[in-house]
Scaffold this motif. Structure first.
Motif, mmCIF file in Angstrom:
data_model
loop_
_atom_site.group_PDB
_atom_site.id
_atom_site.type_symbol
_atom_site.label_atom_id
_atom_site.label_comp_id
_atom_site.label_asym_id
_atom_site.label_seq_id
_atom_site.Cartn_x
_atom_site.Cartn_y
_atom_site.Cartn_z
ATOM 1 N N ALA A 87 -4.301 14.443 8.471
ATOM 2 C CA ALA A 87 -5.438 14.701 7.585
ATOM 3 C C ALA A 87 -5.169 14.041 6.240
ATOM 4 O O ALA A 87 -4.027 13.683 5.928
ATOM 5 N N PRO A 88 -6.217 13.840 5.411
ATOM 6 C CA PRO A 88 -5.999 13.280 4.077
ATOM 7 C C PRO A 88 -4.965 14.092 3.308
ATOM 8 O O PRO A 88 -5.005 15.325 3.298
ATOM 9 N N LYS A 89 -4.038 13.378 2.666
ATOM 10 C CA LYS A 89 -2.929 14.079 2.008
ATOM 11 C C LYS A 89 -2.713 13.643 0.564
ATOM 12 O O LYS A 89 -2.339 14.456 -0.269
ATOM 13 N N PHE A 90 -2.914 12.356 0.272
ATOM 14 C CA PHE A 90 -2.662 11.860 -1.074
ATOM 15 C C PHE A 90 -3.737 10.853 -1.491
ATOM 16 O O PHE A 90 -4.237 10.102 -0.651
ATOM 17 N N ASN A 91 -4.032 10.807 -2.787
ATOM 18 C CA ASN A 91 -4.705 9.637 -3.328
ATOM 19 C C ASN A 91 -3.600 8.665 -3.754
ATOM 20 O O ASN A 91 -2.409 9.017 -3.706
ATOM 21 N N PRO A 92 -3.926 7.434 -4.160
ATOM 22 C CA PRO A 92 -2.873 6.459 -4.445
ATOM 23 C C PRO A 92 -1.836 6.922 -5.468
ATOM 24 O O PRO A 92 -0.634 6.773 -5.257
ATOM 25 N N GLN A 93 -2.282 7.467 -6.601
ATOM 26 C CA GLN A 93 -1.340 7.879 -7.641
ATOM 27 C C GLN A 93 -0.455 9.025 -7.157
ATOM 28 O O GLN A 93 0.741 9.080 -7.454
ATOM 29 N N ASP A 113 14.776 2.278 1.441
ATOM 30 C CA ASP A 113 13.966 2.325 0.228
ATOM 31 C C ASP A 113 13.265 0.995 -0.020
ATOM 32 O O ASP A 113 12.090 0.956 -0.407
ATOM 33 N N ALA A 114 13.980 -0.102 0.192
ATOM 34 C CA ALA A 114 13.405 -1.428 -0.040
ATOM 35 C C ALA A 114 12.227 -1.682 0.899
ATOM 36 O O ALA A 114 11.187 -2.216 0.488
ATOM 37 N N LYS A 115 12.374 -1.302 2.162
ATOM 38 C CA LYS A 115 11.278 -1.482 3.120
ATOM 39 C C LYS A 115 10.076 -0.620 2.753
ATOM 40 O O LYS A 115 8.929 -1.054 2.912
ATOM 41 N N TYR A 120 4.434 -0.210 0.707
ATOM 42 C CA TYR A 120 3.394 0.315 -0.176
ATOM 43 C C TYR A 120 3.115 -0.603 -1.367
ATOM 44 O O TYR A 120 2.390 -0.212 -2.284
ATOM 45 N N ASN A 121 3.716 -1.828 -1.350
ATOM 46 C CA ASN A 121 3.488 -2.798 -2.423
ATOM 47 C C ASN A 121 3.750 -2.156 -3.782
ATOM 48 O O ASN A 121 2.984 -2.311 -4.730
ATOM 49 N N LYS A 127 -2.199 -2.828 -7.720
ATOM 50 C CA LYS A 127 -2.601 -2.678 -6.327
ATOM 51 C C LYS A 127 -1.625 -1.855 -5.491
ATOM 52 O O LYS A 127 -1.920 -1.504 -4.353
ATOM 53 N N GLY A 128 -0.448 -1.567 -6.057
ATOM 54 C CA GLY A 128 0.529 -0.787 -5.314
ATOM 55 C C GLY A 128 -0.029 0.560 -4.903
ATOM 56 O O GLY A 128 -0.791 1.184 -5.645
#
Length: 340
Positions: A87-93, A113-115, A120-121, A127-128
């Motif tokens: 289900a929806p869990k987060f907005n971008p921020q 962590d790097a991957k 998630y850019n 745009k991340g």
């Protein structure tokens, strides 16, 4: 050179762990405490309706069964409600605020962590985490039934993005849709207890028909509505009582009707005993052919509920019948004859 011990876990396990953990900001709305499962809050609407948010889904239980004897139905088939769902869990921020502290702690290993940062850019400030799509969709994550039934670990996909108005990816089984919401609502249904009224009440007699019935006022349809307001979908699962099955607790007994299944009629299952009808055949009941001695017979009474659902967009259909029953002790005595 100082070396730090870093715990490196398999990618699949990390995905599972991250997917299972809910947002620290759970109070803001997607819900689920720290594990995405715990009841987060209860809200009261203007009409007095109380809704509860569990696992990103809002449940309206105002038309559910109530009272101390209520309980959940059990599917009459091998089907069971989803043990986990997306289900929806987060907005971008919010996703950024949640993930970056995990990466900074380096508890999951530099390579992992790097991957994740690449996925998630994260280095792109504009745009991340899909910040350029803020208000146009959500990051979806998994939630798990807090009782951890079989299949609870089936939803092992990491967070994924869904644009507002688009359906979730077809390969994400149990991603919330009206039908999945109906199945989750099924698990929230509570129906009244099934202790039947018997006549004679305190002790029945061998070879004497015992009448059995249930209070028609208690046996009426109940329903639960599940919704995800963020994406505007909902579904209502409704359970309606249809029959009562009686199992006497001994093979030395006969049931009325012979099948032991009493159909509901005019909102009532069975009929109350009336004085002067001791030798009549009850529409619902049992006749014991031997006494219970110094003990009792465990009479089982189980009500079958037909369950159907309707949902947003005109969706709807049937769900497996549900059952809910109880056992009660019955004393059966020999008829005492008086010799003159």
């Amino acid at each position: 050179m100082n070396r730090r011990n870093v715990l490196i876990l398999p990618v699949g396990l990390i995905s599972l762990l991250l997917g299972a953990v809910g947002p620290a900001h759970a109070e803001k709305g997607f819900g689920g405490g720290t594990d995405g499962q715990t009841e987060q809050r209860a809200d009261t609407g203007d009409d007095g309706t109380v809704s509860v948010t569990v696992g990103g889904v809002v449940f309206d239980r105002s038309k559910n069964g109530s009272g101390g004897s209520v309980g959940p139905v059990t599917s009459a088939t091998s089907w069971s409600p989803p043990a986990c769902w997306y289900a929806p869990k987060f907005n971008p921020q919010e996703l950024q605020d949640y993930l970056e502290p995990i990466w900074e702690a380096e508890s999951t290993g530099y390579e992992w962590d790097a991957k994740q940062r690449e996925k998630y850019n994260a280095k792109d400030e504009k745009k991340g985490f899909n910040k350029d799509k803020t208000g146009k969709g959500f990051w979806w994550g998994r939630y798990v039934n807090e009782s951890y039934p079989p299949g609870w670990d089936k939803c092992d996909t990491d967070y994924f993005w869904v644009d507002t108005g688009d359906p979730p990816p077809a390969d994400k089984e149990n991603a919330v849709t009206p039908e999945v919401l109906a199945e989750l609502a099924y698990a929230e249904i509570r129906v009244p207890g099934t202790e039947v009224t018997l006549a004679p009440a305190e002790a029945t007699k061998v070879n004497l028909p015992t009448w059995a019935w249930l209070d028609g006022a208690e046996f009426k349809p109940v329903s639960v509505t599940a919704s995800v307001p963020e994406i505007g979908i909902n579904a209502t699962a409704t359970a309606e009582p249809v029959s009562l099955r009686i199992v006497p607790g001994t093979p030395d007994a006969e049931t009325y009707p012979a099948s032991g299944v009493c159909e509901i009629k005019d909102g009532r299952i069975g009929a109350p005993y009336e004085k002067g009808r001791a030798n009549d055949t009850p529409p619902c009941g049992v006749k014991y052919l031997r006494s219970s001695g110094e003990g009792t017979f465990p009479l089982q009474a189980t009500v079958t509920w037909e369950i159907h659902w309707t949902g947003s967009g005109g969706a709807g259909g049937d769900l497996p019948d549900g059952t809910f029953g109880a056992t009660q002790d019955v004393v059966v005595q020999e008829i005492q004859a008086v010799n003159r």
